[in-house]
Enzyme design. Structure first.
Site, mmCIF file in Angstrom:
data_model
loop_
_atom_site.group_PDB
_atom_site.id
_atom_site.type_symbol
_atom_site.label_atom_id
_atom_site.label_comp_id
_atom_site.label_asym_id
_atom_site.label_seq_id
_atom_site.Cartn_x
_atom_site.Cartn_y
_atom_site.Cartn_z
ATOM 1 N N LEU A 82 0.847 -1.201 0.000
ATOM 2 C CA LEU A 82 0.000 0.000 0.000
ATOM 3 C C LEU A 82 0.880 1.248 0.000
ATOM 4 C CD1 LEU A 82 -2.381 -1.296 2.790
ATOM 5 C CD2 LEU A 82 -3.074 -0.920 0.412
ATOM 6 N N HIS A 83 0.587 2.165 -0.895
ATOM 7 C CA HIS A 83 1.361 3.412 -0.869
ATOM 8 C C HIS A 83 0.628 4.620 -1.447
ATOM 9 C CE1 HIS A 83 2.163 2.014 -5.001
ATOM 10 N NE2 HIS A 83 2.331 3.290 -5.295
ATOM 11 N N ARG A 84 -0.622 4.440 -1.928
ATOM 12 C CA ARG A 84 -1.321 5.588 -2.528
ATOM 13 C C ARG A 84 -1.618 6.622 -1.450
ATOM 14 N NH1 ARG A 84 -0.065 5.338 -7.318
ATOM 15 N NH2 ARG A 84 -0.196 3.211 -8.044
ATOM 16 N N ASP B 167 -2.734 -1.379 -3.469
ATOM 17 C CA ASP B 167 -3.232 -0.245 -4.256
ATOM 18 C C ASP B 167 -2.234 0.079 -5.352
ATOM 19 O OD1 ASP B 167 -1.199 1.005 -2.833
ATOM 20 O OD2 ASP B 167 -2.542 2.200 -1.572
#
Ligand code: UD1
Ligand code: UDP
Length: 364
Positions: free
Chosen positions: A204-206, A283
């Site tokens: 996850l990094h958005r 994501d």
């Protein structure tokens, strides 16, 4: 023919690698790797050069982190100097990061031809910085190489000249095919000492997920819930780590014996885990494609995707946090959909690009 390949951030290296190797075999082509320095940690950059057998970048712009305008501006200023000194015959930009749009702007203003690899993808969500980068890059590029039919349609709708559009396929799959043996023989999974299929792999990094404290909190809760059913392996992106630390959420994840946190992994190690996982919660853009190719369920924590074929044809499902519990149940009980592999996701995209460059630039 001097061809600059612009690499900047993690998802770029696996896009330039197959093309670099394919061009290197051609007597007429001189591929030059230009690293903007947008990602700079060992495990966000150097590891991929080792994994893919790439030489050190010929040019390094060392721009580092910053706000969007800072990062874009720094790449433009630094790359313009390189372009003026070296005048490449073609600049290849990949994906949708800030450096992609910046290098394109710098090059086209100097009259240097630009080709965009992975063109035409649209989430239709302009709150995503990547969507802005895609729009700018595609509007300005001289050649747009698309991975799937929806890419062609999006570009035509936006008025891009049909003659510029070439559907070459998905370069990410070339990397997977090229690295198959190394991925299969890597020991990232066996080192975990858990059963094959006994874990969910998370990336996850958005900003929409990890920059909002409320959303980040909900994500941590759902990770604990998933961990009550199977192990969770979570290589944490630096943006996400910073926010988990700031929000004091990291400790409770660390303390859960069924959540295994890792630093970001190299490509081979990460793909070795993907192969052995039960499903992905992500994501990431690229991961949606890799899981579709491998037939592994992928739950994408986003309201939209620029890669719709992974949903309509592949194993990807767009989810809210509220959907995850049900989807995990479906996966674990064998009810989750099966997918198929889209056309031209076959490992031969770099070859088609080489042929295309030859046709466009070298045929008399
Ligand atoms: C960038 C891309 C995104 C892509 C992602 C892949 C843009 C707008 N965003 O997002 O499209 O999906 O890369 O991973 O181009 N940091 C480090 N070490 C690094 C790199 C970053 O610590 O090597 C930290 C810094 O605190 C930095 C933050 O991560 O401020 C964000 O980095 P940045 O490159 O701006 O955006 P990403 O979230 O990585
Ligand atoms: N990836 C990796 N190590 C990790 C997480 C992801 O090598 O720890 C790979 C993944 O397999 C894919 C690419 O990084 O090839 C996707 O990059 P990312 O998710 O950072 O960016 P996005 O695709 O969302 O732009």
């Amino acid at each position: 023919m001097i061809i600059h390949l612009i690499a900047a951030a993690r998802p770029n290296f696996m896009k330039i690698a197959p093309l670099y190797h394919a061009l290197k075999k051609e007597s007429w082509a001189a591929p030059v790797i230009v690293h903007t320095g947008q990602h700079y940690d060992l495990n966000m950059s150097d590891v991929f050069f080792k994994d893919f057998g790439l030489p050190q970048p010929d040019v390094h712009l060392n721009v580092g982190s910053g706000t969007h305008a800072e990062q874009t501006g720094h790449v433009m200023i630094a790359y313009e100097k390189v372009l003026m000194e070296r005048r490449p015959d073609l600049v290849v930009v990949v994906g949708d990061v800030n450096s992609t749009a910046a290098a394109t702007l710098a090059a086209v203003k100097l009259g240097v031809k630009v080709a965009h690899l992975e063109a035409g993808l649209r989430s239709f969500d302009r709150t995503m910085p990547e969507e802005i980068n895609r729009l700018v890059t595609d509007a300005l590029s001289d050649i747009v190489w698309t991975p799937s039919a929806d890419g062609d349609e999006n570009l035509l709708r936006e008025g891009v000249d049909r003659k510029k559009i070439h559907r070459v396929g998905n370069i990410m799959i070339d990397s997977l095919v090229m690295m198959k043996k190394q991925i299969e023989s890597a020991d990232a999974f066996s080192a975990l000492n858990i059963e094959r299929g006994g874990f969910a792999l998370v990336t996850l990094h958005r900003p929409s997920n990890v920059d909002s404290p409320e959303q980040l909190g909900r994500i941590c809760d759902i990770l604990h819930h998933i961990a009550s059913r199977l192990f969770v392996v979570f290589p944490v992106h630096p943006r996400t780590l910073k926010n988990l630390e700031q929000e004091k959420r990291i400790e409770s994840l660390r303390q859960n014996p069924r959540i295994i946190l890792r630093e970001p992994l190299g490509y081979v190690a990460f793909m070795n885990l993907v192969h052995n996982s039960r499903f992905l919660l992500t994501d990431s853009g690229g991961v949606q494609e890799e899981t579709t190719f491998l037939g592994i369920p992928c739950l994408t924590l986003r309201p939209n995707t620029e890669r719709p074929v992974t949903v309509t044809q592949g194993t990807n499902t767009l989810c809210t946090i509220g959907d995850v519990e049900q989807m995990v149940g479906d996966i674990l009980s064998g009810k989750y959909k099966k997918g198929s592999v889209p056309d031209l996701w076959d490992g031969n995209t770099a070859q088609r690009i080489v042929k295309n460059i030859k046709n466009l630039f070298l045929s008399t």
